[in-house]
Design a protein around this motif. Structure first.
Motif, PDB file in Angstrom:
ATOM      1  N   ILE A 137      34.392 -74.801  98.994  1.00  0.00           N
ATOM      2  CA  ILE A 137      35.591 -73.651  98.979  1.00  0.00           C
ATOM      3  C   ILE A 137      36.826 -74.559  98.543  1.00  0.00           C
ATOM      4  O   ILE A 137      36.947 -75.656  98.960  1.00  0.00           O
ATOM      5  CB  ILE A 137      35.949 -72.922 100.238  1.00  0.00           C
ATOM      6  N   GLY A 138      37.989 -74.169  97.753  1.00  0.00           N
ATOM      7  CA  GLY A 138      38.986 -74.729  97.296  1.00  0.00           C
ATOM      8  C   GLY A 138      39.828 -73.634  96.414  1.00  0.00           C
ATOM      9  O   GLY A 138      39.107 -72.970  95.813  1.00  0.00           O
ATOM     10  N   VAL A 139      41.139 -73.978  96.292  1.00  0.00           N
ATOM     11  CA  VAL A 139      41.874 -73.156  95.206  1.00  0.00           C
ATOM     12  C   VAL A 139      41.275 -73.709  93.791  1.00  0.00           C
ATOM     13  O   VAL A 139      40.651 -74.656  93.561  1.00  0.00           O
ATOM     14  CB  VAL A 139      43.272 -73.393  95.573  1.00  0.00           C
ATOM     15  N   ASN A 140      41.841 -72.772  92.698  1.00  0.00           N
ATOM     16  CA  ASN A 140      41.435 -73.427  91.549  1.00  0.00           C
ATOM     17  C   ASN A 140      42.205 -74.487  91.405  1.00  0.00           C
ATOM     18  O   ASN A 140      43.275 -74.722  91.492  1.00  0.00           O
ATOM     19  CB  ASN A 140      42.018 -72.071  90.628  1.00  0.00           C
ATOM     20  N   GLY A 141      41.432 -75.477  90.518  1.00  0.00           N
ATOM     21  CA  GLY A 141      42.010 -76.777  90.178  1.00  0.00           C
ATOM     22  C   GLY A 141      41.710 -77.853  91.350  1.00  0.00           C
ATOM     23  O   GLY A 141      42.311 -78.979  91.090  1.00  0.00           O
ATOM     24  N   SER A 142      41.397 -77.378  92.250  1.00  0.00           N
ATOM     25  CA  SER A 142      41.092 -78.434  93.557  1.00  0.00           C
ATOM     26  C   SER A 142      39.981 -79.356  93.321  1.00  0.00           C
ATOM     27  O   SER A 142      39.884 -80.682  94.199  1.00  0.00           O
ATOM     28  CB  SER A 142      40.751 -77.653  94.789  1.00  0.00           C
ATOM     29  N   GLY A 143      39.205 -79.330  92.361  1.00  0.00           N
ATOM     30  CA  GLY A 143      38.071 -80.271  92.081  1.00  0.00           C
ATOM     31  C   GLY A 143      36.794 -79.874  92.403  1.00  0.00           C
ATOM     32  O   GLY A 143      35.750 -80.570  92.437  1.00  0.00           O
ATOM     33  N   LYS A 144      36.276 -78.557  92.663  1.00  0.00           N
ATOM     34  CA  LYS A 144      34.944 -78.139  93.147  1.00  0.00           C
ATOM     35  C   LYS A 144      34.271 -78.696  92.023  1.00  0.00           C
ATOM     36  O   LYS A 144      32.800 -78.834  92.406  1.00  0.00           O
ATOM     37  CB  LYS A 144      35.143 -76.605  93.362  1.00  0.00           C
ATOM     38  N   SER A 145      34.251 -78.275  90.733  1.00  0.00           N
ATOM     39  CA  SER A 145      33.415 -78.472  89.651  1.00  0.00           C
ATOM     40  C   SER A 145      33.047 -79.882  89.512  1.00  0.00           C
ATOM     41  O   SER A 145      32.188 -80.311  89.220  1.00  0.00           O
ATOM     42  CB  SER A 145      33.631 -77.689  88.314  1.00  0.00           C
ATOM     43  N   SER A 146      34.192 -80.436  89.824  1.00  0.00           N
ATOM     44  CA  SER A 146      34.241 -81.971  89.528  1.00  0.00           C
ATOM     45  C   SER A 146      33.261 -82.832  90.689  1.00  0.00           C
ATOM     46  O   SER A 146      32.288 -83.501  90.393  1.00  0.00           O
ATOM     47  CB  SER A 146      35.546 -82.826  89.737  1.00  0.00           C
ATOM     48  N   VAL A 199      24.699 -66.724 101.488  1.00  0.00           N
ATOM     49  CA  VAL A 199      23.691 -67.698 101.072  1.00  0.00           C
ATOM     50  C   VAL A 199      23.933 -69.234 101.732  1.00  0.00           C
ATOM     51  O   VAL A 199      22.660 -69.928 101.869  1.00  0.00           O
ATOM     52  CB  VAL A 199      23.431 -68.061  99.642  1.00  0.00           C
ATOM     53  N   ALA A 200      24.968 -69.365 102.105  1.00  0.00           N
ATOM     54  CA  ALA A 200      25.459 -70.673 102.696  1.00  0.00           C
ATOM     55  C   ALA A 200      25.435 -70.911 104.265  1.00  0.00           C
ATOM     56  O   ALA A 200      26.019 -69.709 104.805  1.00  0.00           O
ATOM     57  CB  ALA A 200      26.733 -71.131 102.361  1.00  0.00           C
ATOM     58  N   ASP A 201      24.913 -71.874 104.731  1.00  0.00           N
ATOM     59  CA  ASP A 201      24.871 -71.817 106.468  1.00  0.00           C
ATOM     60  C   ASP A 201      26.255 -72.561 106.726  1.00  0.00           C
ATOM     61  O   ASP A 201      26.740 -72.301 108.086  1.00  0.00           O
ATOM     62  CB  ASP A 201      23.587 -72.895 106.805  1.00  0.00           C
ATOM     63  N   ARG A 202      26.792 -73.268 106.027  1.00  0.00           N
ATOM     64  CA  ARG A 202      28.262 -73.983 106.338  1.00  0.00           C
ATOM     65  C   ARG A 202      29.124 -74.175 105.158  1.00  0.00           C
ATOM     66  O   ARG A 202      28.703 -74.080 104.072  1.00  0.00           O
ATOM     67  CB  ARG A 202      27.764 -75.483 106.752  1.00  0.00           C
ATOM     68  N   CYS A 203      30.323 -74.009 105.475  1.00  0.00           N
ATOM     69  CA  CYS A 203      31.391 -74.188 104.344  1.00  0.00           C
ATOM     70  C   CYS A 203      32.069 -75.478 104.515  1.00  0.00           C
ATOM     71  O   CYS A 203      32.370 -76.059 105.553  1.00  0.00           O
ATOM     72  CB  CYS A 203      32.231 -73.147 104.595  1.00  0.00           C
ATOM     73  N   VAL A 204      32.318 -76.063 103.427  1.00  0.00           N
ATOM     74  CA  VAL A 204      33.283 -77.360 103.257  1.00  0.00           C
ATOM     75  C   VAL A 204      34.319 -77.302 102.410  1.00  0.00           C
ATOM     76  O   VAL A 204      34.202 -76.283 101.346  1.00  0.00           O
ATOM     77  CB  VAL A 204      32.050 -78.517 102.865  1.00  0.00           C
ATOM     78  N   ALA A 205      35.480 -77.444 102.529  1.00  0.00           N
ATOM     79  CA  ALA A 205      36.757 -77.147 101.851  1.00  0.00           C
ATOM     80  C   ALA A 205      37.380 -78.612 101.186  1.00  0.00           C
ATOM     81  O   ALA A 205      37.349 -79.661 101.761  1.00  0.00           O
ATOM     82  CB  ALA A 205      37.696 -76.602 102.565  1.00  0.00           C
TER      83      ALA A 205
END
Length: 602
Positions: free
Chosen positions: A317-326, A469-475
């Motif tokens: 999880i993260g705001v748009n532009g936080s680097g999730k796709s990276s 679908v996810a057991d845990r969330c990481v931000a």
């Protein structure tokens, strides 16, 4: 008060009727979610209700003076017009600045956008938020929204849901975001086979009601099938007897046969076998990562240590532009990191679904695109061809010979998913997998992932899908680490809100000694812990989680062994002693994990 009435409305595009003799009404205070398959007529229905599309037949009536606000899927602005002028029109600054409702909309949707910037400089997400802000600053009797959550992050979606519930206007919304549907809707309309089925409640209530309707329909169909078999047997007792048979019996039997309903199209995803994963999947050790490559673009990870283990199901999880796709590209090995070490297990077979779908050649045929991965695949004891699998995924007949460039977004998404799972990976990285997928396909995808035995990392703004679908969330919270969220999305929203409030107080000079802001703009919620200590804490939490999982597996095996040794009292006593010992160790590990998690969150 009744706002809109539809009487015997029908509409078709080409030979396919999207709406057939539909009659319904929309009243003041209604908040209605519209669901259905892609291409099934949802947008056609709301366009007719809005008055922007005239039906082929039937009557549409609006109450006199009805103020309708619409949000379409495409946000079209003059590229040279400033955001401020698009959203606020000709309002004087003192007029909108003195209105708390408008200020709230601007703060939550356009807080990070320069109001003086031209529309042509906006990204897709910024354009969506601008269109929403323009709509919401006006007063309407009826709001009609077509996919309002597209391009919005989880934070913006949560605010929008709360805002719409508080407004007095009626609401009609088309969206595939099931969490959003549940949050804003009090009724649900399903557009299916040319008709509109109506249900009370939001998405969860709709699912339960639909299941009950299906159960009742199946019971009626079973009775009809039994009757039909008897009537067919009666009709086949030979021509000589036909003249003596009552005409009404013949007509009834023929009607039963003629009314046999066609098999409805369903989207089906298969559970493919995966190669076994070893103990190591992907380990990040003191990794520094910039979004644009080494030293280029915003900093995403700063000497971050994280372990992705076998069977992990992580929502990122993260705001748009936080680097999730990276981060996904880092895990897949398609982007270089600045420093540190990335270790991938030898048994890892990785598949990465990106947002762009650039891997699909737009000039190739659908069948060719799948056959280049594999022409046949073994599922259980049966061998399936690429063509058979495409058919089960909704690509029937001539659709398999379509050019990829002519496919809709949802069709391209389904095609890419099939290509990925045909290669039998054991690690899946999914970047916004719900984009352009209808609810039926999303449900099938979730069913597939439920039985997925490998490791899964998902980036999605679809909160329902993420929690499903996810057991845990990481931000990614902007501090260069991947922060674990035991409380899931709710905790993420709370931490974001707390961080923004602290930043606002610091900016106004109101921050006290306990609320100082560090040079890297991070609140001192980690007071007393160095960056190295934080990394060590995170590493220890990951170790404890894996240890707890192993204790759980051992407990399950011991229970099974005790069931087998029910008559062997000596063996049973030994197993029971071991079980108590494992349970005690597991409890100690869980207590230690909770202590460390609290320390990390302080």
């Amino acid at each position: 008060m009744n706002l809109v009435n539809l009487e015997s409305v029908s509409h078709a595009f080409g030979p396919k009727p999207l709406l057939a003799d539909v009659s319904l009404g929309l009243e003041q205070g209604d908040r209605i979610g519209v669901v259905g398959r892609n291409g099934g007529g949802k947008t056609t229905l709301i366009s007719i209700i809005a008055g922007t599309l005239k039906p082929d037949s039937g009557r549409v009536t609006h109450t006199r003076g009805l103020r309708v606000g619409t949000l379409s899927q495409r946000d079209q602005f003059d590229p040279d017009t400033a955001v401020k002028d698009i959203v606020l029109g000709g309002r004087a600054e003192h007029e909108w600045a003195g209105d708390p409702a408008i200020r709230e909309i601007l703060a939550n949707l356009l807080g990070d956008i320069d109001l003086a910037a031209p529309a042509g400089a906006l990204s897709g997400g910024e354009r969506r938020r601008t269109a929403l802000a323009r709509l919401l600053v006006e007063e309407h009797d009826l709001l009609i929204l077509d996919e309002p959550t597209n391009h919005l992050d989880i934070e913006a979606i949560a605010w929008l849901a709360g805002h719409l519930v508080q407004r007095k206007s009626a609401l009609l919304v088309v969206t595939h975001d099931r969490w959003f549907l549940d949050a804003v809707s009090t009724r649900t309309w399903e557009v299916v086979d040319g008709s509109v089925e109506r249900y009370e409640g939001g998405y969860a209530a709709y699912v339960l009601a639909k299941a009950e309707r299906a159960r009742i329909a199946q019971a009626a169909e079973d009775r009809r099938q039994n009757l039909m078999r008897k009537e067919i047997a009666w009709l086949r007792r030979g021509p000589p007897a036909r003249t003596s048979k009552p005409k009404f019996r013949i007509n009834a039997a023929e009607a039963l046969i003629a009314n046999e309903p066609p098999v409805r199209e369903t989207v089906e995803l298969l559970n493919f076998a995966s190669a076994r994963l070893g103990k190591t999947v992907v380990d990040l050790e003191d990794v520094t990562l910039h979004a644009g490559g080494p030293g280029s673009g915003p900093l995403v990870l700063d000497r971050c240590t994280y372990q992705l283990g076998p069977g992990d199901r992580i929502g990122l999880i993260g705001v748009n532009g936080s680097g999730k796709s990276s981060v996904l590209r880092l895990l897949s090995g398609t982007v270089e990191h600045d420093s540190g070490r990335v270790v991938r297990g030898k048994t890892v077979r990785l598949a990465h679904l990106s947002q762009e779908l650039a891997e699909l050649d737009p000039t190739r045929r659908v069948l060719e695109t799948v056959e280049e991965i594999r022409k046949y695949v073994q599922v259980g004891k049966k061998e399936w061809s690429a063509s058979q699998l495409l058919e089960r995924l909704g690509f029937r007949g001539e659709a398999q010979w379509k050019v990829v460039g002519d496919l809709s977004g949802g069709e391209r998404r389904r095609l890419q998913l099939l290509r990925l799972i045909m290669d039998e990976p054991n690690v899946l990285l999914l970047d916004e997998p719900t984009n352009d997928l209808d609810i039926e396909t999303l449900t099938e995808l979730e069913d597939l992932l439920d039985a997925w035995p490998g490791t899964l990392v998902v980036v999605s703004h679809d909160r329902y899908f993420l929690e499903r679908v996810a057991d845990r969330c990481v931000a990614l919270l902007g501090d260069g680490t991947m922060s674990m969220l035991p409380g899931g999305v709710d905790e993420y929203l709370e931490r974001r809100a707390a961080g923004q409030a602290l930043s606002a107080r610091a900016a106004s000079g109101a921050a006290g000694p306990a609320e100082q802001v560090r040079p890297d703009s991070q609140p001192v919620q980690d007071a007393g812990l160095s960056a190295k200590e934080l990394r060590e804490l995170q590493k220890e939490l990951n170790r404890l989680e894996r240890q707890i999982d192993k204790f759980g597996e051992r407990e399950a095996k011991l229970h099974a062994q005790m069931a087998e040794a029910a008559s062997d009292f000596e063996r049973l006593g030994t197993l029971d002693a071991e079980l108590r010992d494992i349970a005690a160790q597991k409890e100690a590990a869980e207590l230690e994990w909770m202590t460390l998690a609290e320390r990390l969150d302080q």
